[in-house]
Write a protein that holds these residues in place. Structure first.
Motif, PDB file in Angstrom:
ATOM      1  N   VAL A 144      54.353  46.467   0.055  1.00  0.00           N
ATOM      2  CA  VAL A 144      53.725  45.541   0.999  1.00  0.00           C
ATOM      3  C   VAL A 144      54.284  45.818   2.399  1.00  0.00           C
ATOM      4  O   VAL A 144      55.479  45.725   2.626  1.00  0.00           O
ATOM      5  CB  VAL A 144      54.015  44.091   0.587  1.00  0.00           C
ATOM      6  N   THR A 145      53.399  46.187   3.302  1.00  0.00           N
ATOM      7  CA  THR A 145      53.826  46.451   4.674  1.00  0.00           C
ATOM      8  C   THR A 145      53.629  45.189   5.514  1.00  0.00           C
ATOM      9  O   THR A 145      52.817  44.326   5.158  1.00  0.00           O
ATOM     10  CB  THR A 145      52.978  47.578   5.289  1.00  0.00           C
ATOM     11  N   GLY A 164      65.626  45.376   4.277  1.00  0.00           N
ATOM     12  CA  GLY A 164      64.497  45.965   3.558  1.00  0.00           C
ATOM     13  C   GLY A 164      63.447  44.960   3.108  1.00  0.00           C
ATOM     14  O   GLY A 164      62.733  45.196   2.131  1.00  0.00           O
ATOM     15  N   THR A 192      59.993  42.576   3.834  1.00  0.00           N
ATOM     16  CA  THR A 192      58.815  42.434   4.683  1.00  0.00           C
ATOM     17  C   THR A 192      58.785  40.995   5.218  1.00  0.00           C
ATOM     18  O   THR A 192      58.794  40.044   4.445  1.00  0.00           O
ATOM     19  CB  THR A 192      57.530  42.697   3.891  1.00  0.00           C
ATOM     20  N   PHE A 248      58.129  38.501   1.738  1.00  0.00           N
ATOM     21  CA  PHE A 248      57.478  38.919   0.488  1.00  0.00           C
ATOM     22  C   PHE A 248      58.550  39.181  -0.567  1.00  0.00           C
ATOM     23  O   PHE A 248      59.513  39.894  -0.314  1.00  0.00           O
ATOM     24  CB  PHE A 248      56.652  40.194   0.700  1.00  0.00           C
ATOM     25  N   PHE A 251      50.911  42.024   5.086  1.00  0.00           N
ATOM     26  CA  PHE A 251      51.546  40.846   4.514  1.00  0.00           C
ATOM     27  C   PHE A 251      51.061  39.582   5.220  1.00  0.00           C
ATOM     28  O   PHE A 251      50.785  39.580   6.412  1.00  0.00           O
ATOM     29  CB  PHE A 251      53.069  40.967   4.633  1.00  0.00           C
ATOM     30  N   GLU A 300      59.107  40.160  -4.827  1.00  0.00           N
ATOM     31  CA  GLU A 300      58.535  40.450  -6.139  1.00  0.00           C
ATOM     32  C   GLU A 300      58.931  39.311  -7.073  1.00  0.00           C
ATOM     33  O   GLU A 300      60.005  38.740  -6.921  1.00  0.00           O
ATOM     34  CB  GLU A 300      59.093  41.774  -6.687  1.00  0.00           C
ATOM     35  N   LEU A 315      52.005  44.500  -6.278  1.00  0.00           N
ATOM     36  CA  LEU A 315      52.563  44.569  -4.935  1.00  0.00           C
ATOM     37  C   LEU A 315      54.079  44.556  -5.060  1.00  0.00           C
ATOM     38  O   LEU A 315      54.639  43.714  -5.763  1.00  0.00           O
ATOM     39  CB  LEU A 315      52.095  43.363  -4.112  1.00  0.00           C
ATOM     40  N   VAL A 316      54.731  45.512  -4.424  1.00  0.00           N
ATOM     41  CA  VAL A 316      56.190  45.582  -4.514  1.00  0.00           C
ATOM     42  C   VAL A 316      56.808  45.547  -3.125  1.00  0.00           C
ATOM     43  O   VAL A 316      56.131  45.767  -2.111  1.00  0.00           O
ATOM     44  CB  VAL A 316      56.669  46.854  -5.276  1.00  0.00           C
ATOM     45  N   GLU A 317      58.104  45.249  -3.080  1.00  0.00           N
ATOM     46  CA  GLU A 317      58.809  45.151  -1.805  1.00  0.00           C
ATOM     47  C   GLU A 317      58.962  46.540  -1.182  1.00  0.00           C
ATOM     48  O   GLU A 317      58.978  47.538  -1.891  1.00  0.00           O
ATOM     49  CB  GLU A 317      60.183  44.515  -2.043  1.00  0.00           C
ATOM     50  N   PRO A 318      59.093  46.567   0.139  1.00  0.00           N
ATOM     51  CA  PRO A 318      59.262  47.860   0.811  1.00  0.00           C
ATOM     52  C   PRO A 318      60.499  48.597   0.290  1.00  0.00           C
ATOM     53  O   PRO A 318      61.457  47.954  -0.146  1.00  0.00           O
ATOM     54  CB  PRO A 318      59.451  47.499   2.280  1.00  0.00           C
TER      55      PRO A 318
END
Lengths: 145, 441
Positions: free
Chosen positions: B384-385, A63, A65, A9, B389, A11, B419-422
């Motif tokens: 987003v976990t 860090g 996902t 994932f 995901f 951004e 939605l953002v990164e962990p």
């Protein structure tokens, strides 16, 4: 064993692609195929790498996902109409393609590898093989470069 | 008091007589009404009676106004816990109106009015308008939302009782607002200050002016003197602040006079106190603390020592307008994490309810409030976990959509979900900082 792809994932912002690629580079992990899906809000980076398990650990440590997905690497003849032939088989079998992308390198004897993400990977594998198409094993695909 | 109030800029209206009472006479009225309302609540509100019992006191112990500090507080959760009608002190056949506002659990809080309550409400709104110099020859465009929200109908009844011409246009539809303002010769507008700034931006784009508009009565959300200066400089109108909350009555608890130097609390109906929000101790006039209000004349749903969570200070100095009732400083912040956006009260826990519904577990999230072109925007950033995901774009877009819908369903207004990164949302020690307010008030 089906080929395992890592999905990341991201951004949708400048510089977001670089981080995970650098982390893999530092860990000595080679990227064999890459595809980026982007929307106005976010991106999904799909990677086929030499060692997916270690890559996952490295990326999560950075860090990110990460999700592991099974995809089908299908051999495609490296000539005009090669991909269309595979797609005709997919179409005739009524298979849905979620997305697809090509291996970055690895021409072997006039063949290329195209990675498919199907809704039904098991049925896709059976159907494509029945039509005389070659679906590579994970080991074959990774060793092909 | 002047008899020719219609022409006076100072906002003198017969209904405003109580704004100008000698202090001791006002205190006398307050004490009598306080004793009566406490007696009423003690007899009819089980929760209040129980709390009085725990303190070993009864209505007869209320001998002076200062004795109010012996009474127990009421808080917002008391309204939720007794949902829907548990605090009503009038039988339903005497209740003529219900309003409701958002609550933290998806259940709204409900407030009730008898005919006499509606009349008091109209009168304090008349006094609010009069203080701002609004009179019966004015044409008032009421752009507060009509409905369960108290803003629309509160201002509407007040405007009619004043004898002005009211246009019940409600909120939204900027083009129509501008057209009506021009064509109907509007002189006064009621709306949230941020919505008016939005109208001002549009007017600038469309290269139209505000016609006969003279002043605005703005409330239902926090704003600042800087924002007032901007409104007044850009549009040439006078901008007045008005204060209220549904739990007490709605808009009209307090309002600015033409001096624009604090909001006069209509003390003969609402007894103000300032307390230390930590200890609950009453603070002297002039000290900053949490505003606590007691309704002195409400029948259907009296509120004894209701903690508003609004931070302000009471100013006992006489005002240059001649009013003797005390003023509160403009409300800039609150003592809890509730925030107000586009006139709607929102608690982070409501956003959590929406997130939980979609994801099953609570992700890290943060609420960012911004103000662009005068309009407040609420963004919810959600990490987003791996559990939610997906490698598929449409699965993620679907998740995004479901989060937006779920949040809108709980709070009633649309928030933008990102939605953002962990690990991108800062973790603070102890209580997480859930709300980042970047609005320049």
């Amino acid at each position: 064993m089906k080929l395992r792809q890592l999905s990341l994932f991201l951004e949708n912002q400048p510089g977001k692609l670089r981080g995970p690629c650098e982390a893999l580079g530092k860990a000595g992990i080679d990227i064999l195929a890459v595809a980026l899906a982007d929307t106005a809000h976010f991106g999904i980076l799909r990677l086929v790498v030499t060692d997916w398990a270690r890559a996952k650990t490295v990326l999560e440590g950075a860090g990110t996902t990460v999700k592991v997905t099974e995809v089908l690497p299908v051999e495609v003849e490296d000539r005009p109409g090669g991909l269309a032939r595979v797609l005709a088989a997919v179409d005739e079998a009524g298979l849905g393609i979620e997305y697809m992308y090509a291996f970055a390198a690895g021409a072997r004897g006039g063949k290329k590898i195209v990675v498919f993400r199907f809704d039904e990977p098991d049925r896709a594998q059976t159907v494509l093989q029945a039509k005389g198409l070659k679906v590579l094993e994970e080991k074959e695909a990774l060793g092909s470069t | 008091m002047k008899s020719n109030w219609n022409d006076a800029p100072g906002g003198f209206h017969p209904a405003s007589a109580h704004d100008f009472l000698p202090k001791d006479q006002l205190r006398q009225i307050q004490l009598q009404r306080l004793q009566a309302v406490v007696k009423r609540a003690y007899a009819r509100q089980q929760l209040f009676r129980e709390r009085m019992g725990e303190r070993g006191i009864g209505p007869e112990d209320l001998k002076t106004l200062a004795d109010v500090s012996r009474l127990p507080f009421m808080v917002k959760s008391d309204l939720r816990d007794t949902y829907p009608f548990g605090l009503f002190c009038s039988p339903m056949e005497e209740v003529v109106r219900l309003h409701a506002s958002s609550g933290t659990t998806g259940k709204p809080i409900v407030v009730a009015y008898t005919q006499a309550d509606v009349e008091v409400w109209s009168q304090v709104m008349v006094r609010s308008f009069a203080a701002a110099g609004v009179h019966r020859r004015d044409v008032i465009q009421n752009a507060y939302g009509y409905g369960l929200f108290t803003g629309g109908l509160g201002a509407h009844y007040g405007a009619e009782a004043l004898g002005a011409t009211v246009i019940p246009i409600s909120g939204g539809n900027t083009e129509r607002q501008m057209m009506v303002m021009q064509d109907f010769g509007v002189t006064v507008i009621c709306s949230t200050p941020s919505y008016f700034l939005h109208l001002a931006e549009r007017a600038k784009e469309l290269k139209i002016d505000f016609g006969k508009l003279r002043c605005g009565v703005f409330g239902a959300e926090p704003w600042s003197d800087a924002m007032r200066e901007r409104i007044q400089a850009e549009t040439g109108i006078k901008a007045y602040d008005i204060y209220g909350l549904s739990e007490i009555i709605g808009p009209g608890v307090g309002a600015e006079c033409f001096r624009q130097d604090g909001l006069h609390i209509f003390e003969d109906h609402f007894l103000p106190e300032i307390i230390d929000p930590e200890t609950g101790m009453v603070l002297p006039d002039g000290a900053e603390g949490e505003l606590v209000l007691t309704t002195l004349s409400k029948q259907a749903m009296p509120m004894i020592r209701y903690r508003t969570r609004d931070i302000t200070a009471l100013n006992p100095e006489p005002c240059a307008c001649g009013r003797t009732i005390r003023r509160i400083r403009r409300i800039g912040r609150r003592s809890d994490d509730m925030f107000i956006i586009r006139g709607v009260n929102v608690f982070p826990s409501q956003v959590e309810t929406g997130l939980l519904k979609v994801e099953g577990t609570l992700p890290h999230y943060q609420i960012v409030l911004t103000r662009e072109k005068g309009l407040d925007e609420m963004e919810v950033q959600v990490e987003v976990t791996p559990e939610v995901f997906s490698d598929k774009v449409r699965a993620l877009e679907d998740l995004h959509q479901r989060l937006e819908t779920a949040i809108e369903h709980v709070i009633g207004i649309r928030a933008k979900v990102t939605l953002v990164e962990p690990q991108t949302i800062a973790r603070s020690e102890g209580k997480a900082k859930r709300v980042i307010d970047r609005r320049k008030l």
